[in-house]
Design a protein around this motif. Structure first.
Motif, PDB file in Angstrom:
ATOM      1  N   VAL A 136      28.464 -33.007  -9.941  1.00 56.82           N
ATOM      2  CA  VAL A 136      27.341 -33.644 -10.628  1.00 56.82           C
ATOM      3  C   VAL A 136      26.175 -33.800  -9.656  1.00 56.82           C
ATOM      4  N   GLY A 137      24.983 -33.407 -10.117  1.00 59.31           N
ATOM      5  CA  GLY A 137      23.780 -33.595  -9.314  1.00 59.31           C
ATOM      6  C   GLY A 137      23.412 -32.373  -8.507  1.00 59.31           C
ATOM      7  N   GLU A 138      22.160 -31.977  -8.609  1.00 59.53           N
ATOM      8  CA  GLU A 138      21.672 -30.859  -7.809  1.00 59.53           C
ATOM      9  C   GLU A 138      21.501 -31.272  -6.358  1.00 59.53           C
ATOM     10  N   ARG A 139      21.202 -32.545  -6.117  1.00 58.81           N
ATOM     11  CA  ARG A 139      21.020 -33.088  -4.780  1.00 58.81           C
ATOM     12  C   ARG A 139      22.029 -34.202  -4.558  1.00 58.81           C
ATOM     13  N   TYR A 140      22.355 -34.435  -3.309  1.00 62.48           N
ATOM     14  CA  TYR A 140      23.379 -35.429  -3.002  1.00 62.48           C
ATOM     15  C   TYR A 140      22.986 -36.821  -3.492  1.00 62.48           C
ATOM     16  N   ASP A 141      21.698 -37.165  -3.434  1.00 62.92           N
ATOM     17  CA  ASP A 141      21.266 -38.470  -3.929  1.00 62.92           C
ATOM     18  C   ASP A 141      21.632 -38.643  -5.399  1.00 62.92           C
ATOM     19  N   ASP A 142      21.534 -37.571  -6.180  1.00 60.30           N
ATOM     20  CA  ASP A 142      21.922 -37.629  -7.590  1.00 60.30           C
ATOM     21  C   ASP A 142      23.433 -37.812  -7.723  1.00 60.30           C
ATOM     22  N   THR A 143      24.177 -37.177  -6.833  1.00 61.00           N
ATOM     23  CA  THR A 143      25.633 -37.323  -6.842  1.00 61.00           C
ATOM     24  C   THR A 143      26.023 -38.770  -6.559  1.00 61.00           C
ATOM     25  N   VAL A 144      25.350 -39.393  -5.597  1.00 59.65           N
ATOM     26  CA  VAL A 144      25.622 -40.795  -5.263  1.00 59.65           C
ATOM     27  C   VAL A 144      25.345 -41.693  -6.456  1.00 59.65           C
ATOM     28  N   ALA A 145      24.238 -41.457  -7.141  1.00 57.73           N
ATOM     29  CA  ALA A 145      23.898 -42.275  -8.301  1.00 57.73           C
ATOM     30  C   ALA A 145      24.952 -42.143  -9.394  1.00 57.73           C
ATOM     31  N   ALA A 146      25.413 -40.921  -9.633  1.00 57.55           N
ATOM     32  CA  ALA A 146      26.459 -40.717 -10.636  1.00 57.55           C
ATOM     33  C   ALA A 146      27.755 -41.398 -10.221  1.00 57.55           C
ATOM     34  N   CYS A 147      28.077 -41.337  -8.933  1.00 55.71           N
ATOM     35  CA  CYS A 147      29.284 -41.980  -8.409  1.00 55.71           C
ATOM     36  C   CYS A 147      29.236 -43.483  -8.676  1.00 55.71           C
ATOM     37  N   ARG A 148      28.108 -44.100  -8.411  1.00 56.00           N
ATOM     38  CA  ARG A 148      27.973 -45.542  -8.627  1.00 56.00           C
ATOM     39  C   ARG A 148      28.141 -45.902 -10.094  1.00 56.00           C
ATOM     40  N   ALA A 149      27.582 -45.085 -10.972  1.00 53.11           N
ATOM     41  CA  ALA A 149      27.692 -45.364 -12.410  1.00 53.11           C
ATOM     42  C   ALA A 149      29.141 -45.283 -12.873  1.00 53.11           C
ATOM     43  N   ILE A 150      29.868 -44.265 -12.400  1.00 54.04           N
ATOM     44  CA  ILE A 150      31.280 -44.128 -12.772  1.00 54.04           C
ATOM     45  C   ILE A 150      32.099 -45.282 -12.212  1.00 54.04           C
ATOM     46  N   ALA A 151      31.804 -45.667 -10.964  1.00 53.54           N
ATOM     47  CA  ALA A 151      32.534 -46.778 -10.343  1.00 53.54           C
ATOM     48  C   ALA A 151      32.365 -48.058 -11.142  1.00 53.54           C
ATOM     49  N   GLU A 152      31.156 -48.317 -11.592  1.00 55.12           N
ATOM     50  CA  GLU A 152      30.906 -49.532 -12.371  1.00 55.12           C
ATOM     51  C   GLU A 152      31.621 -49.465 -13.713  1.00 55.12           C
ATOM     52  N   ARG A 153      31.576 -48.316 -14.364  1.00 51.83           N
ATOM     53  CA  ARG A 153      32.201 -48.158 -15.670  1.00 51.83           C
ATOM     54  C   ARG A 153      33.718 -48.273 -15.591  1.00 51.83           C
ATOM     55  N   GLU A 154      34.306 -47.669 -14.559  1.00 53.63           N
ATOM     56  CA  GLU A 154      35.763 -47.629 -14.449  1.00 53.63           C
ATOM     57  C   GLU A 154      36.326 -48.692 -13.510  1.00 53.63           C
ATOM     58  N   ARG A 155      35.436 -49.501 -12.920  1.00 55.81           N
ATOM     59  CA  ARG A 155      35.830 -50.581 -12.014  1.00 55.81           C
ATOM     60  C   ARG A 155      36.608 -50.055 -10.808  1.00 55.81           C
ATOM     61  N   ARG A 156      36.213 -48.891 -10.336  1.00 53.22           N
ATOM     62  CA  ARG A 156      36.824 -48.307  -9.149  1.00 53.22           C
ATOM     63  C   ARG A 156      36.139 -48.832  -7.883  1.00 53.22           C
ATOM     64  N   THR A 157      36.864 -48.850  -6.787  1.00 52.75           N
ATOM     65  CA  THR A 157      36.307 -49.218  -5.489  1.00 52.75           C
ATOM     66  C   THR A 157      35.614 -48.008  -4.877  1.00 52.75           C
ATOM     67  N   ILE A 158      34.349 -48.171  -4.489  1.00 52.02           N
ATOM     68  CA  ILE A 158      33.629 -47.105  -3.808  1.00 52.02           C
ATOM     69  C   ILE A 158      34.012 -47.130  -2.329  1.00 52.02           C
ATOM     70  N   VAL A 159      34.423 -45.982  -1.823  1.00 51.41           N
ATOM     71  CA  VAL A 159      34.726 -45.841  -0.395  1.00 51.41           C
ATOM     72  C   VAL A 159      33.655 -44.956   0.223  1.00 51.41           C
ATOM     73  N   HIS A 160      32.670 -45.585   0.825  1.00 57.60           N
ATOM     74  CA  HIS A 160      31.583 -44.840   1.461  1.00 57.60           C
ATOM     75  C   HIS A 160      32.100 -44.168   2.721  1.00 57.60           C
TER      76      HIS A 160
END
Length: 349
Positions: A136-160
């Motif tokens: 997801v995302g043409e640029r990594y910043d877009d990938t990060v944004a999508a990751c955050r949205a999924i984490a919030e929706r699924e209540r997953r822990t983000i591991v940076h």
């Protein structure tokens, strides 16, 4: 909180303590053995200045990278509730592989978000370990944004890959092992992406051997952390053009930058040609094939050699996940292309 000296009169806080490194090491112990440390006299001859070079082979760990330490330290630090919900990360390779491996080992659900067009070999490896891979995302910043949205929706822990204390503690276990295997070490030269390895090394040196000097190296085509270290100004999203994905960093990070700036003895830039030559030299001498980041420590040591004359110096083959096409190109004497058609690569692993 553990501190380390920049000068005898000044001390700054580290984001982790040595106790955190020891605890991470205990959690990692059931999952894999220490990586080997080897001495190659031909490397001593190559570097010169009477330096004895020791190589820490993190490429021998599961997934072929030190990042499996970070992933396993993070997965094993989860509470039962967090483990039940699973984890998620945005990555382009080794961080995702490490988390996927650790998740499979502990039975924790892992979702990895990667940019569209990411390295297909690393994508395949992540999927093979049972993780859910989302392009997801043409640029990594877009990938990060999508990751955050999924984490919030699924209540997953983000591991940076960097701004996560268990990640840094996991990386610190590498230097703790290295110093146990080679207590005679005078210095470490570490390829720097986000800084987890270097900050982990600083925490270990503070507790075990204050005289151990930690140096860093980055590519001339990804100089954000290096330039920030020298001028004190944090960076965010600077474009980079290096083939060495593991140190393709365009930003500084809140948990690592203050410690890096105060604790590193020096920080140098290696050219892309020097890093590629170090890939060839390490293959020729050690018969281990490093990725670009895995060869950058040797490139940095050759630049730092006059400062380190007569010392015992450790370099880290931090990863061996060089894709086949680029490996063939480099070993035949060519210069690899940076890994993006846009000419920009804005992430760490």
């Amino acid at each position: 909180m553990t501190t380390f000296p920049e000068t005898p009169a000044q001390r700054v806080p580290l984001p982790i303590s040595y106790a955190d490194v020891l605890a991470a090491g205990e959690r990692l112990r059931p999952y894999f053995d220490p990586s080997p440390v080897r001495h190659y006299p031909q490397l001593d001859e190559l570097v010169g200045y009477g330096i004895r070079v020791l190589v820490k082979h993190e490429n021998h760990l599961p997934t072929g990278s030190f990042k499996v330490r970070n992933g396993t330290a993070s997965i094993t630090a989860l509470s039962p509730e967090e483990a039940a919900r699973g984890v998620i990360a945005a990555t382009t390779g080794n961080h995702g592989l490490g988390l996927a491996w650790a998740g499979a080992a502990r039975g924790v659900s892992v979702t990895i978000c990667v940019p569209t067009g990411n390295n297909p070999e690393k994508n395949a490896g992540i999927r093979a370990l049972g993780a859910t891979l989302i392009e997801v995302g043409e640029r990594y910043d877009d990938t990060v944004a999508a990751c955050r949205a999924i984490a919030e929706r699924e209540r997953r822990t983000i591991v940076h890959s960097t701004n996560h204390r268990p990640v840094i503690a996991g990386a610190g276990t590498m230097s703790d092992e290295f110093l146990t295997q080679a207590p005679e070490l005078d210095a470490l030269v570490i390829a720097l992406g986000g800084g987890s390895q270097a900050v982990g090394a600083l925490a270990v040196a503070d507790a075990r051997k204050a005289s151990l000097a930690v140096y860093a190296v980055q590519s001339q085509e990804a100089p954000a952390q290096h330039d920030a270290w020298h001028d004190g100004e944090a960076r965010q999203g600077a474009p980079v053009r290096t083939f060495a994905e593991g140190i393709a960093t365009g930003s500084t990070y809140a948990l690592t930058f203050p410690a890096l700036r105060a604790g590193l003895r020096d920080f140098v830039l290696a050219s892309e040609a020097m890093i590629a030559q170090s890939v060839r030299d390490l293959w020729r001498i050690t018969h281990n094939l490093p990725e670009g980041a895995g060869a950058a420590g040797l490139a940095g040591l050759r630049l730092l050699a006059p400062q380190l004359a007569g010392k015992t110096v450790g370099v880290v083959m931090c990863g061996g996940n060089l894709d086949a096409e680029r490996a063939a190109h480099i070993l035949l004497g060519g210069m690899p292309h940076f890994p993006s058609g846009t000419g920009e690569f804005l992430t760490v692993r």
